[in-house]
Design a protein around this motif. Structure first.
Motif, PDB file in Angstrom:
ATOM      1  N   SER A   1       4.991  -3.199   5.174  1.00 26.86           N
ATOM      2  CA  SER A   1       4.717  -1.748   5.148  1.00 26.86           C
ATOM      3  C   SER A   1       3.781  -1.335   4.021  1.00 26.86           C
ATOM      4  CB  SER A   1       6.036  -0.967   5.001  1.00 26.86           C
ATOM      5  OG  SER A   1       6.888  -1.174   6.098  1.00 26.86           O
ATOM      6  N   GLN A   2       3.508  -2.239   3.092  1.00 21.98           N
ATOM      7  CA  GLN A   2       2.738  -1.859   1.908  1.00 21.98           C
ATOM      8  C   GLN A   2       1.236  -1.767   2.205  1.00 21.98           C
ATOM      9  OE1 GLN A   2       4.640  -0.798  -0.500  1.00 21.98           O
ATOM     10  NE2 GLN A   2       6.389  -1.573   0.696  1.00 21.98           N
ATOM     11  N   GLN A   3       0.572  -0.876   1.506  1.00 18.25           N
ATOM     12  CA  GLN A   3      -0.862  -0.658   1.682  1.00 18.25           C
ATOM     13  C   GLN A   3      -1.652  -1.931   1.387  1.00 18.25           C
ATOM     14  OE1 GLN A   3      -2.476   2.443  -0.800  1.00 18.25           O
ATOM     15  NE2 GLN A   3      -4.596   1.941  -0.321  1.00 18.25           N
ATOM     16  N   GLY A   4      -2.547  -2.279   2.269  1.00 21.04           N
ATOM     17  CA  GLY A   4      -3.423  -3.424   2.059  1.00 21.04           C
ATOM     18  C   GLY A   4      -2.889  -4.739   2.574  1.00 21.04           C
ATOM     19  N   VAL A   5      -1.624  -4.788   2.985  1.00 22.52           N
ATOM     20  CA  VAL A   5      -1.020  -6.031   3.476  1.00 22.52           C
ATOM     21  C   VAL A   5      -1.373  -6.229   4.947  1.00 22.52           C
ATOM     22  CG1 VAL A   5       1.161  -7.184   4.028  1.00 22.52           C
ATOM     23  CG2 VAL A   5       0.884  -6.014   1.826  1.00 22.52           C
ATOM     24  N   PHE A   6      -1.985  -7.368   5.258  1.00 21.73           N
ATOM     25  CA  PHE A   6      -2.338  -7.623   6.655  1.00 21.73           C
ATOM     26  C   PHE A   6      -1.535  -8.766   7.260  1.00 21.73           C
ATOM     27  CE2 PHE A   6      -5.050 -10.700   4.548  1.00 21.73           C
ATOM     28  CZ  PHE A   6      -5.246 -11.729   5.455  1.00 21.73           C
ATOM     29  N   ARG A   7      -0.779  -9.486   6.417  1.00 24.31           N
ATOM     30  CA  ARG A   7       0.067 -10.548   6.971  1.00 24.31           C
ATOM     31  C   ARG A   7       1.214 -10.836   6.012  1.00 24.31           C
ATOM     32  NH1 ARG A   7      -3.708 -13.763   8.693  1.00 24.31           N
ATOM     33  NH2 ARG A   7      -3.508 -12.996  10.830  1.00 24.31           N
TER      34      ARG A   7
END
Length: 380
Positions: A237-243
């Protein structure tokens, strides 16, 4: 849209838990097949995992059994292991053989921190991976990072142009922990517009086997949701996390993780409030924040199974009654391994620890709890 869940290969299924190379091939094949069948494609391994044999295991389970275009494979350059520039080339070529591939979809500088940063600068590790990418041997370059946000800021300011992403330890326990600082590290990555892959979202299983009081809060809100789902969804759910990577070694884990990550939903406000309460409960009941990665045991001159002792120590610290069963486990382990009291204080374990734990201090605590009445003699 590409799915956010990745298959972490640090804790593959084993036939014998005492032998990190005794892979349960049948189970591993089924896990890989199911993961792919459900639309997930990313696998993350490393040169050093499972006694330097995880890459070969993934070649047999994944690369030799599935079309190359059906998966993405990531592995890592071991920053503690390479000796010089020529050695990086040797290791890289060995990894291509181990994995059975002509190129890596993702390739990382492994376990970047203050203990290896100057070595990487001296021997040109950042240039090395850039050249491999230019030659088509690597598609995407990154680094896994285990250190303070100030160092991450320095590295990204100097070498960020050559890094496509960063891999960070992010979980709700480490979000504000001073020895990890997940939140601050993520903010630095976002500052430099570097997409983030999350490792240790469940902190080595700590956030799966949570205290009963914490689990009750989660189950009261959503009886069907596993404790692991809360941890993975928090990270994703955190901003910038894609995987987000998850080390899965059973079909139950694969089925659970893929079920709620297939159509990922970020945590809502109420769920985040529950996470805050759970974090407080776990912090009050966990003495040693160890993830059982076992980096500390590599090269220990006394062969001390540090993570196993810390797990036993945490178990007795969470209870107020007898800890006779933990004592039995401790004495059984100590028959064929070094006892905590045999530590010579060389601190190679502390230099290797991604969590920056004061391991020698905690080993003294283990001695106080387990060895005062132990009948197992110290080997000379």
């Amino acid at each position: 849209m590409e799915k956010k869940l990745g298959f972490g290969c640090m804790r593959l299924p084993l036939l014998n838990k005492e032998d990190q190379t005794s892979f349960d091939t049948d189970t591993l094949n089924k896990l890989v097949d199911t993961f792919l069948e459900r639309g997930f494609t990313y696998f993350d391994t490393a040169y050093t995992y499972h006694g330097y044999h995880a890459e070969e295991a993934m070649r047999k389970a994944l690369v030799e059994r599935h079309p190359r275009a059906s998966f993405q494979l990531a592995t890592k350059l071991p920053l503690r292991d390479f000796k010089d520039s020529a050695d990086m080339e040797r290791i890289f070529n060995e990894q291509r053989t181990n994995c059975g591939v002509d190129f890596f979809d993702y390739y990382l500088l492994h376990n970047m921190g203050s203990n290896v940063y100057e070595k990487c600068r001296k021997y040109g590790a950042f240039d090395f991976v850039a050249k491999k990418k230019a030659a088509g041997k690597i598609k995407v370059v990154g680094m896994s990072f285990h250190d303070m946000p100030e160092l991450l800021d320095e590295i990204l300011s100097k070498y960020g142009d050559g890094l496509d992403f960063v891999q960070l330890q992010i979980n709700y326990i480490d979000w504000e922990q001073p020895n990890v600082q997940s939140r601050r590290c993520l903010e630095i990555a976002n500052k430099y517009n570097k997409p983030v892959i999350v490792m240790e979202p469940c902190k080595g299983g700590t956030l799966v086997n949570v205290p009963q009081e914490a689990e009750k809060l989660m189950k009261a809100y959503n009886p069907a949701a596993s404790t692991a789902s809360w941890a993975l969804r928090f990270a994703a759910s955190q901003q910038g996390v894609f995987r987000v990577l998850s080390g899965m070694n059973s079909m139950e884990q694969v089925e659970d993780n893929t079920s709620f990550m297939a159509n990922f939903l970020p945590l809502n406000e109420e769920e985040n409030a529950i996470i805050e309460k759970v974090t407080k409960i776990i912090n009050e009941k966990t003495a040693v924040q160890c993830t059982a990665c076992e980096y500390c045991t590599h090269g220990c001159p006394k062969n001390i199974p540090i993570p196993k002792y810390f797990a036993l120590y945490n178990s007795i610290m969470r209870t107020t009654g007898s800890f006779s069963s933990q004592m039995v486990y401790y004495n059984n382990i100590a028959i064929n391994h070094g006892k905590a009291s045999e530590c010579i204080g060389c601190k190679q374990c502390e230099r290797a620890c991604p969590q920056h734990l004061p391991i020698t201090k905690y080993l003294n605590d283990v001695v106080e709890k387990f060895e005062k009445n132990s009948m197992i003699p110290i080997r000379k």
